[in-house]
Design a protein around this motif. Structure first.
Motif, mmCIF file in Angstrom:
data_model
loop_
_atom_site.group_PDB
_atom_site.id
_atom_site.type_symbol
_atom_site.label_atom_id
_atom_site.label_comp_id
_atom_site.label_asym_id
_atom_site.label_seq_id
_atom_site.Cartn_x
_atom_site.Cartn_y
_atom_site.Cartn_z
ATOM 1 N N GLU A 641 53.475 66.229 32.011
ATOM 2 C CA GLU A 641 52.099 65.994 31.593
ATOM 3 C C GLU A 641 52.008 64.759 30.688
ATOM 4 O O GLU A 641 51.022 64.015 30.734
ATOM 5 N N ILE A 642 53.035 64.541 29.882
ATOM 6 C CA ILE A 642 53.040 63.350 29.024
ATOM 7 C C ILE A 642 53.116 62.079 29.870
ATOM 8 O O ILE A 642 52.427 61.078 29.602
ATOM 9 N N GLN A 643 53.937 62.101 30.916
ATOM 10 C CA GLN A 643 54.046 60.935 31.788
ATOM 11 C C GLN A 643 52.721 60.638 32.490
ATOM 12 O O GLN A 643 52.351 59.477 32.683
ATOM 13 N N ALA A 644 51.985 61.690 32.863
ATOM 14 C CA ALA A 644 50.683 61.480 33.498
ATOM 15 C C ALA A 644 49.670 60.902 32.522
ATOM 16 O O ALA A 644 48.786 60.128 32.907
ATOM 17 N N CYS A 645 49.782 61.260 31.237
ATOM 18 C CA CYS A 645 48.849 60.729 30.231
ATOM 19 C C CYS A 645 49.077 59.247 29.950
ATOM 20 O O CYS A 645 48.166 58.569 29.462
ATOM 21 N N LEU A 646 50.275 58.740 30.231
ATOM 22 C CA LEU A 646 50.568 57.336 29.914
ATOM 23 C C LEU A 646 49.823 56.369 30.818
ATOM 24 O O LEU A 646 49.679 55.189 30.483
ATOM 25 N N ASP A 647 49.348 56.836 31.964
ATOM 26 C CA ASP A 647 48.598 56.000 32.896
ATOM 27 C C ASP A 647 47.114 56.118 32.580
ATOM 28 O O ASP A 647 46.496 57.178 32.762
ATOM 29 N N SER A 648 46.524 55.043 32.091
ATOM 30 C CA SER A 648 45.119 55.087 31.695
ATOM 31 C C SER A 648 44.181 55.232 32.880
ATOM 32 O O SER A 648 43.015 55.604 32.702
ATOM 33 N N LYS A 649 44.641 54.941 34.101
ATOM 34 C CA LYS A 649 43.800 55.044 35.284
ATOM 35 C C LYS A 649 43.878 56.412 35.960
ATOM 36 O O LYS A 649 43.153 56.657 36.922
ATOM 37 N N SER A 650 44.763 57.269 35.463
ATOM 38 C CA SER A 650 44.904 58.588 36.080
ATOM 39 C C SER A 650 43.843 59.541 35.541
ATOM 40 O O SER A 650 43.275 59.335 34.445
ATOM 41 N N LEU A 651 43.615 60.614 36.288
ATOM 42 C CA LEU A 651 42.638 61.604 35.857
ATOM 43 C C LEU A 651 43.124 62.362 34.633
ATOM 44 O O LEU A 651 42.335 62.888 33.846
ATOM 45 N N GLN A 652 44.436 62.437 34.443
ATOM 46 C CA GLN A 652 45.027 63.190 33.345
ATOM 47 C C GLN A 652 45.213 62.359 32.087
ATOM 48 O O GLN A 652 45.896 62.786 31.144
ATOM 49 N N ALA A 653 44.618 61.167 32.012
ATOM 50 C CA ALA A 653 44.861 60.279 30.873
ATOM 51 C C ALA A 653 44.323 60.856 29.568
ATOM 52 O O ALA A 653 44.818 60.508 28.481
ATOM 53 N N LEU A 654 43.329 61.719 29.611
ATOM 54 C CA LEU A 654 42.738 62.287 28.391
ATOM 55 C C LEU A 654 43.191 63.712 28.114
ATOM 56 O O LEU A 654 42.596 64.387 27.264
ATOM 57 N N ASP A 655 44.221 64.166 28.811
ATOM 58 C CA ASP A 655 44.665 65.547 28.617
ATOM 59 C C ASP A 655 45.266 65.781 27.242
ATOM 60 O O ASP A 655 45.427 66.939 26.828
ATOM 61 N N PHE A 656 45.602 64.743 26.523
ATOM 62 C CA PHE A 656 46.190 64.923 25.201
ATOM 63 C C PHE A 656 45.148 65.299 24.157
ATOM 64 O O PHE A 656 45.476 65.810 23.081
ATOM 65 N N LEU A 657 43.873 65.061 24.434
ATOM 66 C CA LEU A 657 42.824 65.282 23.440
ATOM 67 C C LEU A 657 42.313 66.715 23.534
ATOM 68 O O LEU A 657 42.006 67.221 24.611
ATOM 69 N N ARG A 658 42.215 67.354 22.387
ATOM 70 C CA ARG A 658 41.719 68.739 22.337
ATOM 71 C C ARG A 658 40.929 68.946 21.059
ATOM 72 O O ARG A 658 40.999 68.144 20.107
ATOM 73 N N LEU A 659 40.176 70.050 21.052
ATOM 74 C CA LEU A 659 39.464 70.486 19.846
ATOM 75 C C LEU A 659 40.272 71.585 19.173
ATOM 76 O O LEU A 659 40.694 72.551 19.823
ATOM 77 N N GLN A 660 40.473 71.443 17.895
ATOM 78 C CA GLN A 660 41.253 72.416 17.138
ATOM 79 C C GLN A 660 40.322 73.272 16.292
ATOM 80 O O GLN A 660 39.485 72.755 15.548
ATOM 81 N N TYR A 661 40.488 74.579 16.434
ATOM 82 C CA TYR A 661 39.687 75.528 15.657
ATOM 83 C C TYR A 661 40.613 76.655 15.197
ATOM 84 O O TYR A 661 41.342 77.247 16.000
#
Length: 906
Positions: A641-661
């Motif tokens: 999943e980290i490797q997929a986030c490194l590509d800014s053109k991929s759909l998974q590029a924003l998977d690292f961002l989350r809301l913390q509660y």
């Protein structure tokens, strides 16, 4: 008097009469019958002599001195030989008919003759004792006592002489009797050894100590009943009958001891005793009362600990082994697997599953009240309500069950009345407790208030009071009476009125009223605390507005900060100062992922500003002070999943961002880690869809000039692909928002109705309306939402297909150099993407149709929520949203994809 009403006539008149006839009415008189001829004077002849009358006419037959003085005949029974010879005497044909002395002499002769025939040395002759002396010795031997004939050596019975025989019995038969009755005495001794062993062991379990105590009372009561018998047995047969039932009692008690010895926990002791009693429930009716009383006494320590955990009594000491075993039962953060394990292993197996859940949920909620609401009446005034006799008891009769039901109802009514009247000041019973009499010093006693003075006068009167009865004497007497009845009763003594419910039904019926009443009270207190003191509704609505993107302003602000090309970049560059509102400008930058400082600058202030918009009546917060410390954070990802986030053109590029509660206790009892994980999965999908939607919406803005100079097939394929892509993204976005809105509206309506019932109709809150049920309802709503959004684990393949479709759309919107490319090259490249999009979309629609056609999914969509509805009457309109079926209708409303067999540009 019946006799005096008989007409006076004698046997002579009867003999002389030709026929038997009634006397003449004119001559009929009342009088006393003539005396009956005795058996000694009766002769076999026709001459019957008259006897004199018993007395005068005025004499009463019932008070006559001669009445009732007829002696029983001492002659032997008559024989045919005596008809011919009056002096005939019958000879005794059997040796057993002779006197015991003749029998003993004959038996000694037979034994000595047998030994001589076998060539053996003559053994020492057995000492013959009178039968009554032997019966008395055997009676004492069966009780475990030593006597003149028998003694116990190391718990084993043996005779004081080498050979003992009873008069009238053979040596072998006497030895067999000694062995049988000696085994009974050995049972007494072995049981006493077990009791001493339990009392000496300092680490004995409370249930084991209770078992030793009640078995000791059974043994002592059994001895007392046998020693105080009105008539001692006079023969061997009577002695055997006397000890038949006591031997069964001792044998079964010994078997119960073996079961208890192998148990390593109190709950195992209780289960073994329950299984033991249940096995004899229908075998011997006379033994059942004794067995039930044993079970009731052994279960008392464990039930006392359960009462303490339920807030109904002081319970055991803090270092009690039962408390240690039940210690981890009362954690709030138990997952379903752990709870199932507890239900199976750490509570008695004879409790029904519903009662186990009631007990665990009630104790967990009560522990939460003690921590987070110390002023609650169930916590502050626990001693006020735990002394009203409402306790978990194990009873077995219908009257006792009704008594427990009445106590439970009265207890619930008293607590509810106290809740309505307001918190009570802390106080104890009217009777002065011993520990209260010696608290404080003399200087601390003041007479400024009448209540204090009254308390002081009651305290010194305590010394004049007699010591209270602990109840042990009454329990022992009750046990002795039960055992005495079991020894003397017969099978035909059982009456229909003595019918008792089966053991399993009796236990369930005796526990359920108290568990249900206390559960309803604790549920009401906990729910009221969460809804009013900790504002549960606000925290749940916070998840809806931000985690589920229910706040449109937050969704727009977040998309603008992440994707907009009009905002200045937050990326650090030499010679450029970063100030004002900035964005990440995703898709236009060369480096990815952004640094933490860039991410913080781009998203700074979004949450706090949107919070004020979503909740205008709330006080203003800084970003770090939002409820639950709501903030943006980095998601923990696996290596792929980290490797997929490194590509800014991929759909998974924003998977690292989350809301913390992070919900604070006790809110984490409802908003659990599992629920937060489900919120995060939905937020992740929505962030992917936001990126594709933003790119598809701004496609013409990015490539508008290129589309104007294109013509022919290139223009047609670009336009058609863009229209179908936007239709797909728009339909999917509308579907997701509709799913969330429909399910959340229904869930929130339930919560509002529940909050209203806590105030207006508290009696409508049932034992099934607790924190666990509310937590389950919350997670069931999220599970249904995950299913509708194709995020369940079993829908993983469908989600992969959807991700591929969104990836094709994103790849299409990111095409570059459209102006420089030739039409033929552009058509070939776009045609490949369009064809893949069409095929995957047709497959996706077909799979969704198949899912919507399965009846189990349709029923499950509403059944999951219906089964979790609270039992108080609230009205919730059924949702007309059809889930996946509506998605199919949105995507293929006129059957477009089913009609298109091949891609045509004409």
């Amino acid at each position: 008097m019946v006799v005096s009403q008989i007409s006076q006539f004698n046997l002579h008149d009867l003999e002389n009469a030709a026929t038997l006839k009634l006397p003449e009415l004119e001559n009929f008189t009342y009088g006393i019958l003539d005396d009956v001829v005795s058996a000694e004077e009766s002769q076999l002849s026709t001459d019957i002599e008259h006897e004199q009358d018993i007395g005068k006419d005025n004499d009463d037959v019932w008070v006559s001195s001669s009445f009732g003085k007829f002696d029983a005949p001492h002659k032997n029974a008559g024989t045919w030989e005596q008809f011919y010879d009056k002096t005939f005497k019958e000879k005794q044909l059997y040796l057993s008919e002779a006197s015991p002395e003749i029998w003993d002499a004959a038996w000694l002769h037979i034994e000595s003759r047998s030994e001589n025939d076998q060539g053996e040395q003559p053994a020492k002759q057995a000492e013959i004792y009178p039968r009554n002396f032997v019966v008395t010795g055997l009676f004492e031997l069966a009780l475990g006592f030593s006597s003149a004939l028998f003694r116990f050596n190391g718990g084993k019975a043996c005779t004081r002489a080498n050979f003992i025989s009873s008069s009238g019995l053979s040596t072998e038969l006497t030895a067999g009797l000694i062995q049988d009755f000696g085994e009974i005495g050995q049972l007494f001794h072995s049981i006493h050894d077990f009791i001493r062993e339990i009392y000496k062991e300092p680490a004995s379990y409370p249930s084991t100590v209770a078992a030793a105590a009640v078995i000791e009372e059974v043994v002592e009561s059994l001895k007392t009943c046998l020693l105080l018998m009105s008539t001692r047995p006079a023969s061997i047969l009577q002695l055997q009958e006397t000890f038949r039932r006591p031997k069964l009692m001792l044998t079964r008690s010994s078997a119960l001891i073996k079961r208890i010895k192998s148990s390593v926990r109190d709950v195992e002791v209780l289960e073994e005793v329950y299984s033991f009693v249940e096995g004899f429930e229908s075998i011997d009716p006379w033994f059942r009362p004794v067995a039930l009383l044993i079970l009731q006494r052994i279960a008392k320590p464990y039930l006392q600990a359960m009462n303490g955990k339920l807030g109904l009594g002081p319970g055991q000491q803090s270092n009690s082994s039962i408390d240690i075993q039940l210690e981890w039962l009362f954690r709030v953060d138990l997952d379903d697997a752990t709870k199932s394990q507890l239900l199976e292993h750490d509570l008695p197996s004879f409790l029904v599953h519903e009662q186990k859940e009631l007990f665990i949920n009630t104790t967990q909620d009560l522990e939460m009240l003690k921590v987070h609401d110390e002023e609650n009446i169930l916590v502050r005034n626990q001693s006020e309500f735990c002394n009203d006799g409402t306790l978990l008891e194990m009873v077995f009769g219908w009257d006792d069950i009704e008594r427990i039901q009445s106590k439970a109802m009265a207890h619930e009514e008293n607590v509810r009345k106290a809740l309505v009247d307001g918190p009570l000041p802390y106080k104890t019973n009217t009777a002065v407790r011993r520990d209260e009499c010696f608290q404080g010093t003399a200087s601390s006693i003041a007479y400024t208030d009448g209540q204090t003075a009254e308390q002081f006068f009651r305290s010194y009167k305590f010394f004049d009071a007699l010591p209270g009865d602990t109840g042990s004497g009454r329990r022992t007497e009750l046990l002795r009476q039960v055992i005495e009845h079991a020894l003397l009763s017969t099978d035909y003594d059982e009456k229909p009125s003595d019918f008792l419910p089966p053991l399993s039904m009796a236990c369930a019926a005796s526990f359920h009223p108290v568990l249900s009443a206390q559960s309803r009270l604790v549920n009401h207190a906990c729910l009221k605390m969460l809804f009013h003191k900790y504002n549960l509704l606000h925290h749940l609505e916070l998840q809806h507005q931000f985690q589920l993107l229910g706040c449109g302003i937050f969704s727009a602000r977040l998309s603008q900060a992440l994707f907009s090309s009009t905002l200045p970049s937050a990326e650090r560059r030499k010679g450029h100062a970063r100030s004002g509102v900035m964005g990440l400008r995703m898709g236009l930058r060369e480096t990815w992922p952004p640094a933490s400082a860039e991410l913080r600058l781009a998203l700074m202030g979004i949450l706090s500003e949107c919070y004020q918009t979503a909740f205008p009546g709330r006080p203003s917060y800084e970003s770090d002070d939002l409820p639950g410390n709501l903030s943006f954070a980095i998601r923990n990802l696996s290596e792929p999943e980290i490797q997929a986030c490194l590509d800014s053109k991929s759909l998974q590029a924003l998977d690292f961002l989350r809301l913390q509660y992070r919900p604070s206790p006790p809110l984490d009892a409802i908003i659990s880690e599992a629920a937060l994980d489900k919120y995060d999965r939905i937020f992740r999908l929505q962030m992917r869809l936001c990126r594709v939607s933003f790119a598809a919406t701004h496609f013409f803005r990015t490539h508008g000039r290129a589309l104007k100079i294109k013509s022919g097939k290139a223009f047609v394929i670009l336009t058609r692909f863009h229209v179908e892509a936007r239709h797909f993204v728009h339909s999917l976005t509308l579907y997701i928002h509709s799913c969330i809105s429909s399910l959340w509206t229904r869930f929130y309506r339930i919560l509002k109705s529940l909050a209203h019932s806590l105030e207006s109709r508290p009696e409508h809150v049932s034992e099934h309306d607790g924190l666990y049920q509310l937590k389950t309802l919350h997670e069931a709503m999220l599970d249904q939402l995950l299913f509708d959004l194709l995020l369940r684990n079993r829908q993983e393949k469908v989600m992969e297909l959807l991700v591929d479709i969104l990836g094709n759309i994103l790849e299409f919107t990111q095409l570059s150099g459209l102006e420089e490319q030739k039409d033929e090259t552009l058509v070939e490249e776009v045609m490949a993407l369009f064809t893949a999009f069409r095929e995957k979309t047709k497959l996706f629609i077909a799979v969704c149709k198949r899912l919507s056609e399965k009846g189990a999914y349709k029923v499950g969509k509403s059944r999951d929520l219906e089964s979790m509805m609270f039992t108080h009457d609230w009205k919730v309109s059924e949702s007309h949203f059809e889930g996946i079926e509506s998605l199919v209708m949105m995507l293929d409303i006129n059957g477009w994809y089913q009609k298109q067999t091949s891609l045509s540009l004409g």
